[in-house]
Write an enzyme that holds these catalytic residues in place. Structure first.
Site, PDB file in Angstrom:
ATOM      1  N   HIS A 141      59.049  49.960  53.852  1.00  0.00           N
ATOM      2  CA  HIS A 141      58.224  49.462  52.427  1.00  0.00           C
ATOM      3  C   HIS A 141      57.151  48.286  53.095  1.00  0.00           C
ATOM      4  O   HIS A 141      57.718  47.279  53.236  1.00  0.00           O
ATOM      5  CB  HIS A 141      59.101  48.857  51.490  1.00  0.00           C
ATOM      6  N   ASN A 191      60.993  43.070  46.029  1.00  0.00           N
ATOM      7  CA  ASN A 191      60.929  43.645  44.514  1.00  0.00           C
ATOM      8  C   ASN A 191      61.943  43.091  43.601  1.00  0.00           C
ATOM      9  O   ASN A 191      61.945  42.854  42.453  1.00  0.00           O
ATOM     10  CB  ASN A 191      60.536  44.833  44.196  1.00  0.00           C
TER      11      ASN A 191
HETATM   12  N1  3HC Z   1      42.260  45.041  53.075  1.00  0.00           N
HETATM   13  C1  3HC Z   1      42.093  44.325  54.317  1.00  0.00           C
HETATM   14  N2  3HC Z   1      41.846  43.160  54.354  1.00  0.00           N
HETATM   15  C2  3HC Z   1      41.878  42.440  53.321  1.00  0.00           C
HETATM   16  C3  3HC Z   1      42.093  42.805  52.102  1.00  0.00           C
HETATM   17  C4  3HC Z   1      42.215  44.125  51.945  1.00  0.00           C
HETATM   18  N3  3HC Z   1      42.430  44.958  50.738  1.00  0.00           N
HETATM   19  N4  3HC Z   1      41.998  41.697  51.090  1.00  0.00           N
HETATM   20  C5  3HC Z   1      41.963  40.662  51.817  1.00  0.00           C
HETATM   21  N5  3HC Z   1      41.891  41.036  53.105  1.00  0.00           N
HETATM   22  C6  3HC Z   1      41.687  40.069  54.166  1.00  0.00           C
HETATM   23  C7  3HC Z   1      40.255  39.546  54.045  1.00  0.00           C
HETATM   24  O1  3HC Z   1      39.411  40.109  54.791  1.00  0.00           O
HETATM   25  C8  3HC Z   1      40.605  37.807  54.850  1.00  0.00           C
HETATM   26  O2  3HC Z   1      40.584  38.017  56.111  1.00  0.00           O
HETATM   27  P1  3HC Z   1      40.242  36.675  56.995  1.00  0.00           P
HETATM   28  O3  3HC Z   1      41.088  35.657  56.488  1.00  0.00           O
HETATM   29  O4  3HC Z   1      40.726  37.129  58.343  1.00  0.00           O
HETATM   30  O5  3HC Z   1      38.896  36.560  56.746  1.00  0.00           O
HETATM   31  C9  3HC Z   1      41.949  37.576  54.248  1.00  0.00           C
HETATM   32  O6  3HC Z   1      42.390  38.739  53.831  1.00  0.00           O
HETATM   33  C10 3HC Z   1      41.984  36.821  53.031  1.00  0.00           C
HETATM   34  O7  3HC Z   1      41.089  37.185  52.100  1.00  0.00           O
HETATM   35  P2  3HC Z   1      40.194  36.531  51.280  1.00  0.00           P
HETATM   36  O8  3HC Z   1      39.676  35.212  51.602  1.00  0.00           O
HETATM   37  O9  3HC Z   1      39.156  37.522  50.568  1.00  0.00           O
HETATM   38  O10 3HC Z   1      41.054  36.083  49.924  1.00  0.00           O
HETATM   39  P3  3HC Z   1      42.474  35.278  49.783  1.00  0.00           P
HETATM   40  O11 3HC Z   1      42.431  34.111  50.666  1.00  0.00           O
HETATM   41  O12 3HC Z   1      42.243  35.101  48.347  1.00  0.00           O
HETATM   42  O13 3HC Z   1      43.637  36.452  50.168  1.00  0.00           O
HETATM   43  C11 3HC Z   1      45.270  38.037  49.564  1.00  0.00           C
HETATM   44  C12 3HC Z   1      43.742  37.603  49.468  1.00  0.00           C
HETATM   45  C13 3HC Z   1      45.649  37.910  50.986  1.00  0.00           C
HETATM   46  C14 3HC Z   1      45.326  39.164  48.803  1.00  0.00           C
HETATM   47  C15 3HC Z   1      45.954  36.814  49.102  1.00  0.00           C
HETATM   48  O14 3HC Z   1      45.604  36.353  47.728  1.00  0.00           O
HETATM   49  C16 3HC Z   1      47.464  36.896  48.935  1.00  0.00           C
HETATM   50  O15 3HC Z   1      48.213  36.796  49.930  1.00  0.00           O
HETATM   51  N6  3HC Z   1      47.878  37.407  47.794  1.00  0.00           N
HETATM   52  C17 3HC Z   1      49.327  37.718  47.497  1.00  0.00           C
HETATM   53  C18 3HC Z   1      49.483  39.310  47.677  1.00  0.00           C
HETATM   54  C19 3HC Z   1      50.776  39.748  47.639  1.00  0.00           C
HETATM   55  O16 3HC Z   1      51.760  39.059  46.960  1.00  0.00           O
HETATM   56  N7  3HC Z   1      51.057  40.908  47.799  1.00  0.00           N
HETATM   57  C20 3HC Z   1      52.374  41.516  47.670  1.00  0.00           C
HETATM   58  C21 3HC Z   1      52.307  42.450  46.400  1.00  0.00           C
HETATM   59  S1  3HC Z   1      53.809  43.059  45.968  1.00  0.00           S
HETATM   60  C22 3HC Z   1      53.832  44.537  46.781  1.00  0.00           C
HETATM   61  O17 3HC Z   1      52.730  44.852  47.495  1.00  0.00           O
HETATM   62  C23 3HC Z   1      55.079  45.362  46.673  1.00  0.00           C
HETATM   63  C24 3HC Z   1      54.859  46.589  45.969  1.00  0.00           C
HETATM   64  O18 3HC Z   1      56.066  47.399  46.064  1.00  0.00           O
HETATM   65  C25 3HC Z   1      54.516  46.297  44.457  1.00  0.00           C
END
Ligand code: 3HC
Length: 295
Positions: A141, A191
């Site tokens: 996962h 989750n």
């Molecule tokens: N693909 C690849 N890289 C990505 C990306 C993507 N979709 N989105 C963001 N990134 C990278 C960026 O390039 C950046 O890299 P760098 O720091 O090396 O330049 C880094 O991640 C940070 O991105 P940003 O500066 O654009 O934006 P943020 O600092 O706001 O970070 C985030 C974005 C990483 C998504 C952060 O907001 C975060 O950690 N959010 C929480 C995400 C979370 O909780 N995920 C789990 C969800 S639950 C799940 O998935 C389970 C499922 O079963 C439901």
């Protein structure tokens, strides 16, 4: 050391494209299977966009990007996955669809191929027990965005062979991830804790505790979460959260997993979050703006 050399990924949506990307980046020849040519094109574009972003940020050499893309083979045929060492399924959260695919692959793949599912909320047993290889079936996962989030839950069923489990655990490390072992109950570790939290945030909103923005602001500035709960709901997908909650409620019969009415209504109207540009926030403008949900 893992014996895995080739990887098959089922589905190239949000999660599948991320899994395919990190697999090819880690040096594995990677087959990616989607339902039709349009979805293949969309999946390929998702991966290319993510790799291009890394190149633009100077984190990836453009030659390496081309090598990574060169290790990926897209197909609409399940039969093409016949020689892979591990299949990672990342299709929609529908047990019948998943089991149908695993049923076909059970006949197509060699008996040593490991089957893995990226399910968010179904049990691995529900899929493994329907195949002829429950001892070679694990959960893997990943978290969204897959290339960024370090964790992988490796899910151990009561039927899996311990060497297969260990092999998969080591494989997860080769993808640059930090694996943790979880038992096979709906929602695994993350989750199990995260879904009730998001559902509770929706209940707070329904009860008029505070505005969407202020609840989000409270959890980011008050506890250091990278996203507030509503931004996270939109990011995960309102429809996805709804399906996960339904499955977890079915498993535990506890009200904390029951989807709140507002979540149902949003699904009915297609407010699926970022992917439809409308969820708790409207994403059509330059900055997200909270949607008036009539509360
Ligand atoms: N693909 C690849 N890289 C990505 C990306 C993507 N979709 N989105 C963001 N990134 C990278 C960026 O390039 C950046 O890299 P760098 O720091 O090396 O330049 C880094 O991640 C940070 O991105 P940003 O500066 O654009 O934006 P943020 O600092 O706001 O970070 C985030 C974005 C990483 C998504 C952060 O907001 C975060 O950690 N959010 C929480 C995400 C979370 O909780 N995920 C789990 C969800 S639950 C799940 O998935 C389970 C499922 O079963 C439901």
């Amino acid at each position: 050391m893992t014996k895995i050399r080739t990887v098959g990924v089922l589905g190239c949506g949000l999660m599948g494209s991320g899994i395919a990307e990190i697999s090819a980046k880690a040096g594995y020849d990677t087959w990616i299977r989607e339902l039709n040519d349009d979805l293949v094109a969309r999946g390929r574009a998702n991966v290319a966009k993510s790799l291009d972003r890394a190149v633009e940020k100077g984190k990836l050499d453009s030659n390496v990007r081309d090598e990574v893309l060169g290790r990926m083979r897209f197909t609409t045929s399940l039969e093409e996955l016949k020689d892979v060492d591990i299949v990672i399924e990342a299709v929609t959260e529908d047990i019948d669809i998943k089991n149908e695919m695993f049923g076909v692959l059970d006949g197509v793949c060699g008996e040593r191929t490991i089957f893995a599912s990226n399910t968010s909320s179904l049990t691995i047993a529900a899929m493994a027990a329907a195949t002829n290889r429950p001892h070679r079936f694990v959960g893997l996962h990943f978290f969204n965005p897959v290339p960024v989030m370090k964790l992988v839950e490796v899910v151990r069923t009561i039927a899996v062979d311990k060497d297969v489990f260990r092999e998969t655990f080591e494989f997860a490390k080769t993808l640059g991830k930090e694996p943790v072992e979880a038992k096979d109950t709906s929602g695994f570790i993350v989750n199990r804790l995260l879904v009730p939290y998001m559902l509770d945030a929706i209940r707070c909103l329904e009860q008029g505790l505070a505005t969407t923005e202020d609840i989000d602001k409270s959890m980011t500035l008050g506890t250091g979460y990278p996203m507030g709960p509503f931004t996270l709901c939109d990011f995960v997908g309102i429809d996805t959260l709804y399906y996960i909650a339904e499955i977890m409620f079915e498993e535990f019969r506890e009200t904390r997993y029951a989807p709140p009415p507002l979540l149902r209504r949003m699904v009915s109207f297609g407010y699926f979050g970022r992917k439809t540009k409308r969820g708790f926030y409207d994403y059509s403008g330059e900055k997200p703006v909270a949607v008036d949900l009539g509360i």
